[in-house]
Design an enzyme around this catalytic site. Structure first.
Site, mmCIF file in Angstrom:
data_model
loop_
_atom_site.group_PDB
_atom_site.id
_atom_site.type_symbol
_atom_site.label_atom_id
_atom_site.label_comp_id
_atom_site.label_asym_id
_atom_site.label_seq_id
_atom_site.Cartn_x
_atom_site.Cartn_y
_atom_site.Cartn_z
ATOM 1 N N HIS A 236 0.851 -1.302 -0.384
ATOM 2 C CA HIS A 236 0.287 -0.036 -0.185
ATOM 3 C C HIS A 236 0.865 1.315 0.051
ATOM 4 O O HIS A 236 1.670 1.097 0.271
ATOM 5 C CB HIS A 236 -1.226 0.225 1.803
ATOM 6 C CG HIS A 236 -1.588 0.864 1.152
ATOM 7 N ND1 HIS A 236 -1.512 1.934 1.703
ATOM 8 C CD2 HIS A 236 -3.284 0.635 1.328
ATOM 9 C CE1 HIS A 236 -2.689 3.089 1.580
ATOM 10 N NE2 HIS A 236 -3.992 1.770 1.300
ATOM 11 N N ASP B 27 3.165 -3.919 8.330
ATOM 12 C CA ASP B 27 1.979 -3.689 7.675
ATOM 13 C C ASP B 27 0.273 -4.849 8.250
ATOM 14 O O ASP B 27 0.216 -5.622 7.342
ATOM 15 C CB ASP B 27 1.647 -2.521 6.706
ATOM 16 C CG ASP B 27 0.587 -2.445 6.021
ATOM 17 O OD1 ASP B 27 -0.746 -2.092 6.962
ATOM 18 O OD2 ASP B 27 0.267 -1.396 4.944
ATOM 19 N N GLN C 127 -4.464 -4.956 7.316
ATOM 20 C CA GLN C 127 -5.574 -5.816 6.580
ATOM 21 C C GLN C 127 -5.606 -7.396 7.352
ATOM 22 O O GLN C 127 -6.747 -7.882 6.939
ATOM 23 C CB GLN C 127 -5.448 -6.425 5.137
ATOM 24 C CG GLN C 127 -5.604 -5.304 4.542
ATOM 25 C CD GLN C 127 -7.219 -4.007 4.009
ATOM 26 O OE1 GLN C 127 -8.383 -4.990 4.616
ATOM 27 N NE2 GLN C 127 -7.568 -3.288 3.814
ATOM 28 N N LYS D 177 -10.908 -0.347 10.598
ATOM 29 C CA LYS D 177 -10.759 -1.163 9.113
ATOM 30 C C LYS D 177 -11.159 -2.381 10.289
ATOM 31 O O LYS D 177 -11.765 -3.571 9.749
ATOM 32 C CB LYS D 177 -9.555 -1.481 8.678
ATOM 33 C CG LYS D 177 -9.384 -0.546 7.490
ATOM 34 C CD LYS D 177 -7.954 -0.846 6.981
ATOM 35 C CE LYS D 177 -7.439 0.024 5.782
ATOM 36 N NZ LYS D 177 -8.105 0.071 4.756
ATOM 37 N N CYS E 262 -4.659 2.271 -3.868
ATOM 38 C CA CYS E 262 -3.438 2.892 -3.529
ATOM 39 C C CYS E 262 -2.259 1.647 -3.433
ATOM 40 O O CYS E 262 -1.615 1.746 -2.179
ATOM 41 C CB CYS E 262 -3.344 2.945 -1.704
ATOM 42 S SG CYS E 262 -4.362 4.586 -1.188
HETATM 43 C C1 LIG Z 1 -2.384 -2.958 3.255
HETATM 44 C C2 LIG Z 1 -2.817 -1.296 3.959
HETATM 45 N N1 LIG Z 1 -1.949 -0.742 4.335
HETATM 46 C C3 LIG Z 1 -2.124 0.837 5.298
HETATM 47 C C4 LIG Z 1 -3.498 1.048 4.291
HETATM 48 C C5 LIG Z 1 -3.896 2.555 5.215
HETATM 49 O O1 LIG Z 1 -4.506 2.961 6.283
HETATM 50 P P1 LIG Z 1 -5.288 4.234 6.749
HETATM 51 O O2 LIG Z 1 -5.360 4.779 5.626
HETATM 52 O O3 LIG Z 1 -5.785 3.370 7.848
HETATM 53 O O4 LIG Z 1 -4.135 4.771 7.385
HETATM 54 C C6 LIG Z 1 -4.468 0.144 4.531
HETATM 55 C C7 LIG Z 1 -5.567 1.093 3.995
HETATM 56 O O5 LIG Z 1 -6.142 0.919 2.665
HETATM 57 C C8 LIG Z 1 -4.323 -1.251 3.830
HETATM 58 O O6 LIG Z 1 -5.093 -2.061 3.382
#
Ligand SMILES: Cc1ncc(COP(=O)(O)O)c(C=O)c1O
Lengths: 407, 145
Positions: free
Chosen positions: A122, A199, A202, A225, A365
């Site tokens: 991401h 990270d 998810q 999430k 993203c």
């Molecule tokens: C795998 C992953 N990492 C990071 C993020 C970023 O999350 P946030 O927008 O809550 O900072 C997301 C959100 O879409 C994600 O799916």
């Protein structure tokens, strides 16, 4: 087994019609809906306990502080961490990763060092490292993917070497659904003397998560999430790491003493929580965790694997439809990115919306990943605890409709 | 509600999407402009040849949803061979229709088919992308003229 019918009663937002149809919410990878218990926790906090935390003497301040710190303990318990003090509240996953890039990265990453990530990441696990690399004269290296949507372990192994100071990878892909064997990755990083950031945006919301089993040194995820409110993220760090790091932001709450010459920092985790935090939403995250714990994360995972298998089977019967990512539902989370030949994802999402079906279309993203898949965008359906097999038929209807329009 | 979506995907729009007009690069175009919608990745390139105060030739290429691509195709069809001031006027009228929800002006011709997009705010930017790109091209034409 989760009783989906009963469970849906807990989610007020689901009981509405969109464009004349029952709302079918298939966008939980972007953000999940919130159960009544979380909404009530927010209202209840403002109606009974609202006060600024930590320095207050009065009853409300004590009550608010207790509830806030109580959530820190719940978070630690939920991810299998032994010390609540290793849990820092941020705004979201993105801020958690940026915190590490600044507070750890600016101190420990220097000229010629390397940060290893992957093409699956991401943007929030790419851009902070590019910024850090530019500040430090370091380099970001990208592990590649296999054709079936797994991280290519050989390419990762080849990239990790003596210059590697940090390996930062996602646990579950928000586009492919791929679940990475992160313990193996952590070991590779540690053998090279590097740290491993996970990270878990998810994964923490969707499967039993044990931070010790992951081998990670840092873990980042977002409350919104995992049935919780927006505006709260978590950074967990292995014991001792936070102490070695510099503050992220300066201000109130994060200091021990302030003098004209210099100031000293509060104990961790407060050193990283400058200013009045998002008290109400942190407390509501506590309610979300209790809700998930009551369902049982093993059950949540079982439910989502079964639903993903059903969705993949059903969608694959549509002529020409292609699904990205691993074939085996056991190797992925409840995220299904698909292509309908001749139908651009935006058109797919607009037509689905006309059927009351909320899906996401775009690059999610993950532009590096889109380039690897050789598509500008995908359509994505993603699931949570309140989705059931009856949500798939409306999606299929919408896809059939789109195929007719663009035939 | 179904009408809202049927109105979006009118036959004329789908026809331009399936069989885009003036599609492809103009090899020796003096004016080349492009635009990307960073949110969704839609991409439009316009190549322009300007002569005697008019758009002598125009070609477009790129990728994206049916709305972004058909809007560009209709743009080229409507403005190829037309004077620059007319191009400026038509651009304004497209904006008025898409952003302000004004009824389509007769000067828009087939572009009137995009009227349904105005009622779906999230898709307006798709239809507008090529018009933003055209404006860059017209500005360039004005400075090089
Ligand atoms: C795998 C992953 N990492 C990071 C993020 C970023 O999350 P946030 O927008 O809550 O900072 C997301 C959100 O879409 C994600 O799916």
């Amino acid at each position: 087994m989760l009783d989906i019918e009963r469970l849906r009663e807990d989610f007020p937002i689901l009981h509405q019609r969109v464009n004349g149809h029952r709302l079918v919410y298939l966008d939980s990878a972007a953000t999940t809906q919130k159960p009544r218990a979380v909404i009530d926790a927010l209202v209840n906090y403002y109606e009974t306990s609202n006060a600024n935390i930590h320095r207050g003497i009065h009853t409300l301040a004590q009550r608010a502080t207790e509830q806030y710190e109580d959530t820190r303990a719940k978070v630690a318990r939920f991810i299998g961490a032994s010390n609540p003090e290793d849990v820092v509240f941020t705004r979201n996953t993105t801020e958690s990763i940026n915190l590490v890039a600044h507070s750890w990265g600016d101190r420990f990453i220097g000229e010629g060092d390397e940060i290893v990530i992957s093409q699956m990441e991401h943007h929030s696990n790419i851009v902070p490292w590019q910024l850090l690399a530019a500040r430090a004269g370091a380099a970001v290296r990208f592990a590649s993917l296999t054709p079936d949507g797994h991280l290519d372990v050989d390419s990762l192994r080849a990239l990790i070497g003596p210059r590697t100071k940090l390996v930062s990878l996602m646990h579950m892909s928000n586009v492919l659904g791929t679940i990475n064997p992160v313990a193996e990755f952590a070991e590779m990083a540690h053998r090279a003397g590097a740290l491993f950031l996970l990270d878990a945006a998810q994964s923490v919301p969707h499967l039993p998560f044990d931070v010790r089993a992951t081998g990670a040194d840092f873990v980042a995820f977002s409350a919104h999430k995992m049935l919780g409110p927006t505006g709260v993220g978590v950074l967990w760090a292995r014991e001792g790491l936070l102490e070695e790091m510099d503050p992220f932001m300066g201000g109130g709450d994060m200091i021990a003493t302030v003098r004209e010459e210099a100031s000293t920092w509060a104990e961790v985790p407060h050193k990283f929580e400058a200013g009045t935090p998002n008290i109400a939403d942190v407390i509501a995250l506590g309610a979300a965790i209790e809700y998930l714990e009551a369902l049982g994360m093993d059950e949540v995972r079982r439910h989502e694997v079964a639903l993903t298998a059903y969705a993949m089977d059903t969608l694959e019967r549509i002529p020409g439809l292609a699904i990205h990512g691993p074939r085996d539902p056991e190797e992925r989370g409840g995220v299904v990115s698909f292509e309908v030949p001749g139908v651009h994802p935006h058109d797919m999402a607009t037509i689905a919306d006309g059927h009351g079906v909320a899906i996401r279309a775009g690059h999610h993203c993950a532009q590096l990943l889109m380039r690897q898949l050789r598509v500008p965008a995908t359509s994505r359906a993603s699931f949570s605890v309140y989705n059931g097999e009856d949500d798939i038929a409306p999606l299929v209807e919408a896809i059939e409709h789109a195929r007719k329009v663009f035939a | 509600m179904a009408e809202l979506f049927d109105d979006l995907y009118r036959e004329l729009i789908l026809d331009h999407y399936r069989r885009p007009r003036n599609h492809g690069e103009l090899p020796d175009a003096p004016i080349r402009v492009e635009g990307v919608n960073p949110v969704c990745g839609d991409e439009i390139h316009l190549d322009l040849k300007v002569a005697d105060g008019a758009i002598a030739d125009i070609g477009f290429w790129g990728h994206g949803c049916s709305i972004s691509q058909s809007s560009a195709s209709m743009l080229t069809e409507r403005l190829k061979g037309r004077p620059l001031d007319e191009a400026g006027r038509v651009t304004k009228k497209v904006r008025a229709m898409l952003i302000d929800g004004e009824l389509p002006d007769s000067e828009l011709g087939d572009l009137e088919a995009l009227e349904g997009v105005a009622r779906l705010p999230v898709r307006v930017k798709c239809a507008l992308l090529c018009w933003n790109v055209l404006e860059q091209g017209l500005a360039e034409a004005a400075t090089t003229a």
